[in-house]
Design an enzyme around this catalytic site. Structure first.
Site, PDB file in Angstrom:
ATOM      1  N   GLU A 278       0.830  -1.196   0.000  1.00  0.00           N
ATOM      2  CA  GLU A 278       0.000   0.000   0.000  1.00  0.00           C
ATOM      3  C   GLU A 278       0.868   1.251   0.000  1.00  0.00           C
ATOM      4  O   GLU A 278       1.984   1.255   0.510  1.00  0.00           O
ATOM      5  CB  GLU A 278      -0.894  -0.004   1.243  1.00  0.00           C
ATOM      6  CG  GLU A 278      -1.896  -1.142   1.198  1.00  0.00           C
ATOM      7  CD  GLU A 278      -2.634  -1.359   2.505  1.00  0.00           C
ATOM      8  OE1 GLU A 278      -3.853  -1.518   2.455  1.00  0.00           O
ATOM      9  OE2 GLU A 278      -1.998  -1.380   3.568  1.00  0.00           O
TER      10      GLU A 278
ATOM     11  N   CYS B 114       3.343   8.547   0.973  1.00  0.00           N
ATOM     12  CA  CYS B 114       3.956   7.663   1.965  1.00  0.00           C
ATOM     13  C   CYS B 114       4.144   6.316   1.274  1.00  0.00           C
ATOM     14  O   CYS B 114       3.157   5.679   0.875  1.00  0.00           O
ATOM     15  CB  CYS B 114       2.985   7.574   3.146  1.00  0.00           C
ATOM     16  SG  CYS B 114       3.482   6.436   4.417  1.00  0.00           S
TER      17      CYS B 114
ATOM     18  N   CYS C  46       7.248  -6.704   7.394  1.00  0.00           N
ATOM     19  CA  CYS C  46       8.363  -6.035   8.071  1.00  0.00           C
ATOM     20  C   CYS C  46       8.910  -6.967   9.139  1.00  0.00           C
ATOM     21  O   CYS C  46       8.150  -7.707   9.775  1.00  0.00           O
ATOM     22  CB  CYS C  46       7.862  -4.747   8.727  1.00  0.00           C
ATOM     23  SG  CYS C  46       9.159  -3.764   9.500  1.00  0.00           S
TER      24      CYS C  46
ATOM     25  N   CYS D 119       7.076  -4.239  15.523  1.00  0.00           N
ATOM     26  CA  CYS D 119       6.736  -3.323  16.612  1.00  0.00           C
ATOM     27  C   CYS D 119       5.367  -3.710  17.187  1.00  0.00           C
ATOM     28  O   CYS D 119       4.449  -4.054  16.425  1.00  0.00           O
ATOM     29  CB  CYS D 119       6.712  -1.882  16.110  1.00  0.00           C
ATOM     30  SG  CYS D 119       8.300  -1.375  15.439  1.00  0.00           S
TER      31      CYS D 119
ATOM     32  N   CYS E  73       2.220  -1.913  15.643  1.00  0.00           N
ATOM     33  CA  CYS E  73       2.138  -1.668  14.197  1.00  0.00           C
ATOM     34  C   CYS E  73       1.582  -2.887  13.476  1.00  0.00           C
ATOM     35  O   CYS E  73       1.964  -4.024  13.767  1.00  0.00           O
ATOM     36  CB  CYS E  73       3.532  -1.339  13.662  1.00  0.00           C
ATOM     37  SG  CYS E  73       3.552  -1.005  11.888  1.00  0.00           S
TER      38      CYS E  73
ATOM     39  N   CYS F 189      -0.664   6.010  10.268  1.00  0.00           N
ATOM     40  CA  CYS F 189       0.601   5.367  10.611  1.00  0.00           C
ATOM     41  C   CYS F 189       0.366   4.033  11.287  1.00  0.00           C
ATOM     42  O   CYS F 189      -0.399   3.936  12.231  1.00  0.00           O
ATOM     43  CB  CYS F 189       1.378   6.207  11.628  1.00  0.00           C
ATOM     44  SG  CYS F 189       1.846   7.766  11.008  1.00  0.00           S
TER      45      CYS F 189
HETATM   46  N1  SAH Z   1       9.840   1.105   9.664  1.00  0.00           N
HETATM   47  C1  SAH Z   1       9.833   2.548   9.728  1.00  0.00           C
HETATM   48  C2  SAH Z   1       8.558   3.150   9.156  1.00  0.00           C
HETATM   49  C3  SAH Z   1       7.360   2.862  10.004  1.00  0.00           C
HETATM   50  S1  SAH Z   1       5.863   3.775   9.826  1.00  0.00           S
HETATM   51  C4  SAH Z   1      10.015   2.996  11.165  1.00  0.00           C
HETATM   52  O1  SAH Z   1       9.941   2.158  12.067  1.00  0.00           O
HETATM   53  O2  SAH Z   1      10.251   4.182  11.381  1.00  0.00           O
HETATM   54  C5  SAH Z   1       6.153   5.377  10.423  1.00  0.00           C
HETATM   55  C6  SAH Z   1       5.899   5.627  11.899  1.00  0.00           C
HETATM   56  O3  SAH Z   1       4.601   5.210  12.365  1.00  0.00           O
HETATM   57  C7  SAH Z   1       6.904   4.932  12.782  1.00  0.00           C
HETATM   58  O4  SAH Z   1       7.398   5.838  13.721  1.00  0.00           O
HETATM   59  C8  SAH Z   1       6.068   3.879  13.434  1.00  0.00           C
HETATM   60  O5  SAH Z   1       6.623   3.424  14.620  1.00  0.00           O
HETATM   61  C9  SAH Z   1       4.763   4.580  13.620  1.00  0.00           C
HETATM   62  N2  SAH Z   1       3.643   3.687  13.901  1.00  0.00           N
HETATM   63  C10 SAH Z   1       3.554   2.372  13.594  1.00  0.00           C
HETATM   64  N3  SAH Z   1       2.386   1.866  14.018  1.00  0.00           N
HETATM   65  C11 SAH Z   1       1.698   2.884  14.586  1.00  0.00           C
HETATM   66  C12 SAH Z   1       0.408   2.985  15.182  1.00  0.00           C
HETATM   67  N4  SAH Z   1      -0.408   1.956  15.237  1.00  0.00           N
HETATM   68  N5  SAH Z   1       0.024   4.184  15.645  1.00  0.00           N
HETATM   69  C13 SAH Z   1       0.844   5.258  15.540  1.00  0.00           C
HETATM   70  N6  SAH Z   1       2.063   5.224  14.991  1.00  0.00           N
HETATM   71  C14 SAH Z   1       2.491   4.043  14.515  1.00  0.00           C
END
Ligand code: SAH
Length: 352
Positions: free
Chosen positions: A86, A99, A106, A110, A113, A330
């Site tokens: 996406e 984006c 991944c 996390c 996420c 995000c």
């Molecule tokens: N792999 C990269 C890009 C991730 S997406 C990274 O870790 O930075 C971009 C941001 O959104 C990251 O800071 C990630 O931690 C955050 N993020 C992921 N899941 C989220 C959620 N459910 N709510 C808010 N932010 C989130």
């Protein structure tokens, strides 16, 4: 495939097919200058040449579905091997930000996420990354607009796929191709230390955002399984070195989760950790992900967290949640097809 090559590489391929040099200029003008990815519309190329190019240098993404909500449009792309990723277009403050995803799935996993819930499936190629921007640029160009900013904040960890992401960054910034300013491109990372060093050395000079999410190693490793192998001190040093090498201030992303990392002591700890650094903390109130028993903090606790940071002279911003009704905010990008995404035709999209 066509989007994986820079101008010189394209010219070599085009000439290798026995076509004239000028065909490369025409092709690049269609794809990057006019945002056209439909071979039938490249009318100054002969039908035979178009057919040859389409076979030898194909586009690789098929738009499966897209969905709009307010200022956000989410695109689901089908890849040549049937997998899907996406991208999200965010229309805000005069910006046209795309984006992009850098991997299918991944490996960082996390806790908050959706993208990593099934682990890493595969890396995207340079062409698959660049084409996400090219295709959305094409939609915008129909309205006389262009992509102005690109953030690597879709699915995947960009610094785990440097062999595709670094060339993609070159193509995005190359004046002969997309020509987007380096200052308008941000790579967001979970904290891959060697990747940050390589990016600093690459001369690509894009903005770096580090997903910090916690003021201590102990809390960070609970939120980010990948962080168990990463020493927080070395990570912050790598970010400081990146800032010194590129002259860009660092950004730290901090997803605020109720009762987990949003308390006053966390804000104080964060201010201690970032003491004396010229940086910005970008707070992202947690966006709900199905199956996770985590909650978004109240507005009051988000404000209190930011107030504490500001009182301690840390520049803090808050990312306003956009697109969470269509799971485009995000951390919500995962493949929830087909039930959660409503199909739109490309024509409908142009109205957005
Ligand atoms: N792999 C990269 C890009 C991730 S997406 C990274 O870790 O930075 C971009 C941001 O959104 C990251 O800071 C990630 O931690 C955050 N993020 C992921 N899941 C989220 C959620 N459910 N709510 C808010 N932010 C989130």
């Amino acid at each position: 495939m066509v989007c994986s090559l820079d101008f010189a590489e394209l010219r070599a391929r085009v000439e290798g097919l026995g076509l004239s040099r000028f065909v490369t200029t025409q092709l690049v003008d269609w794809v990057y200058g006019k945002g056209v990815t439909d071979w039938d519309r490249m009318t100054n190329l002969s039908r035979a040449n178009r057919e040859l190019l389409a076979k030898e240098l194909p586009f690789t993404l098929t738009l499966d579905k897209s969905q709009a909500e307010g200022e956000v449009v989410k695109y689901l792309w089908r890849l040549a091997d049937g997998k899907a990723v996406e991208s999200v277009l965010i229309l805000a403050e005069g910006r046209r930000t795309v984006c992009v995803s850098s991997q299918v799935g991944c490996a960082a996993r996390c806790a908050f996420c959706a993208s990593g819930q099934n682990g890493l499936i595969r890396d995207l190629s340079c062409g698959e990354i660049v084409e996400q921007v090219v295709r959305i640029n094409g939609v915008l160009m129909e309205k006389g607009e262009r992509v102005s900013h690109v953030v690597f904040m879709g699915m995947g960890e960009p610094l785990h796929n440097r062999s595709a992401v670094f060339p993609a960054l070159r193509h995005l910034t190359d004046a002969q191709l997309l020509g987007i300013s380096r200052r308008r491109i941000t790579v967001s990372t979970v904290g891959v230390v060697e990747g940050i060093h390589e990016l600093a050395q690459s001369g690509l000079d894009v903005n770096l955002a580090l997903s910090l999410h916690a003021p201590t190693q102990e809390l960070r490793r609970r939120l980010i399984p990948y962080a168990r192998e990463v020493d927080l001190g070395s990570l912050l040093e790598a970010v400081a070195l990146y800032a010194a090498t590129t002259g860009r201030n660092a950004t730290y992303e901090y997803t605020l989760i109720a009762g987990v990392n949003d308390q006053p002591e966390h804000a104080e700890g964060l201010a201690d950790l970032l003491d004396n650094q010229q940086c910005t903390v970008n707070c992202i109130p947690y966006n709900p992900v199905p199956g996770r028993r985590l909650e978004r903090p109240s507005r009051e606790s988000v404000s209190a967290f930011m107030r504490t940071l500001r009182r301690r002279n840390v520049v803090a911003t808050c990312r306003i949640t956009k697109g969470d009704d269509i799971a485009a905010a995000c951390g919500q990008l995962a493949l929830q097809e087909p039930q959660a995404i409503v199909g739109n035709s490309p024509q409908q999209l142009q109205l957005i």
